[in-house]
Enzyme design. Structure first.
Site, PDB file in Angstrom:
ATOM      1  N   GLY A 148       0.998  -1.172   0.161  1.00  0.00           N
ATOM      2  CA  GLY A 148      -0.094  -0.277   0.182  1.00  0.00           C
ATOM      3  C   GLY A 148       0.986   1.403  -0.189  1.00  0.00           C
ATOM      4  N   ASN A 149       0.163   2.669   0.313  1.00  0.00           N
ATOM      5  CA  ASN A 149       1.167   4.005   0.456  1.00  0.00           C
ATOM      6  C   ASN A 149       0.536   4.838   1.549  1.00  0.00           C
ATOM      7  OD1 ASN A 149      -0.547   5.414  -0.869  1.00  0.00           O
ATOM      8  ND2 ASN A 149       0.006   4.153  -2.372  1.00  0.00           N
ATOM      9  N   ARG A 150       1.133   5.692   1.857  1.00  0.00           N
ATOM     10  CA  ARG A 150       0.382   6.689   2.598  1.00  0.00           C
ATOM     11  C   ARG A 150      -0.700   7.606   2.333  1.00  0.00           C
ATOM     12  NH1 ARG A 150       4.465   5.465   6.449  1.00  0.00           N
ATOM     13  NH2 ARG A 150       6.647   4.953   5.582  1.00  0.00           N
TER      14      ARG A 150
END
Ligand code: C5P
Length: 232
Positions: A40-42
């Site tokens: 995923g990512n932020r």
């Protein structure tokens, strides 16, 4: 090249998007490694949700295609479609874009996905394991290919270096009308923050640099620019 420095607040809100249908992508995507782990990512989704609220407040009907975020959207003019993966986001964009006047691609779409997704949780062990990743579809570029002359396409670029040069390259490669550049080097700008500092570059090479602002105000600046493209 024309260079503007825009320091003041955006002008008063208008109802300039009445009758317009706008697709917005927001948040991160998640790519499964196995049933419990993902890449995923932020991205918080705040920028995309603020854009959706701004377009709706100006009279537009909004299709908000969102990855997993902790945000609520209860505006009746916003049709929220929840997705998880880049592929799901791509499929929904393909379905809705032809019926839209504009699209704003603010999602942080995963650029890679595991080639093989484990059916069961990968067991811990002492051996090194490696993950083979394959590229996901570039949604913005796909919409850029199918875009008609009357549709407006807006992209984002999050750059750590050579912001303007790299963003301009993306603008051309993805056939965008304008691109919103976030710098990773500016404190208070980017993924998890409530504020953002943007520069907008358009196809005529106009470069507009904005001050650090709350994401809701940043959304107004972006939608002001969108309105000039759609109604100009
Ligand atoms: O190439 P890069 O990922 O930096 O481009 C960022 C822009 O492209 C953003 O507007 C993002 O939403 C969009 N994008 C996309 N699909 C991808 C990767 C990025 O729509 N797979």
């Amino acid at each position: 090249m024309i260079y503007f420095l825009t320091g003041k607040q955006n002008p008063q809100k208008t109802k300039g998007l009445i009758g317009k249908k706008i697709l917005i992508t927001a948040g991160p995507t998640r790519e499964d490694i196995d049933p419990v782990r993902f890449i995923g990512n932020r991205s918080s989704g705040k920028m995309g949700y603020a854009l959706a609220a701004s377009c709706a407040a100006r009279g537009a009907e909004v299709i908000l295609i969102s990855g997993p975020v902790n945000l609520l959207m209860d505006d009746p003019s916003v049709h929220l479609i929840k997705v998880i993966t880049a592929e799901e986001m791509y499929q929904q964009c393909m379905e809705y874009f032809p019926g839209c006047h504009a699209a704003i691609m603010s999602a942080a779409v995963s650029d890679f996905t595991p080639k093989v997704k484990g059916m069961n949780k990968i067991k811990r062990g002492n051996k090194k394991i490696s993950l083979e990743l394959v590229p996901t579809k570039d949604i913005a570029a796909s919409l850029g290919e199918m875009k008609t002359a009357r549709q407006v396409l807006v992209g984002f670029a999050l750059e750590s270096d050579n912001e303007i040069v790299n963003a301009r390259k993306k603008l051309i490669e993805k056939n965008l009308d304008f691109i919103v550049v976030n710098s990773l080097r500016v404190e208070g700008a980017g993924f998890e923050s409530d504020t953002n500092k943007i520069t907008i570059i358009d196809r005529d090479n106009n470069i507009e640099e904005f001050e650090l602002k709350h994401k809701k105000e940043v959304a107004e600046d972006i939608v002001d620019k969108l309105e000039t493209y759609m109604n100009g």
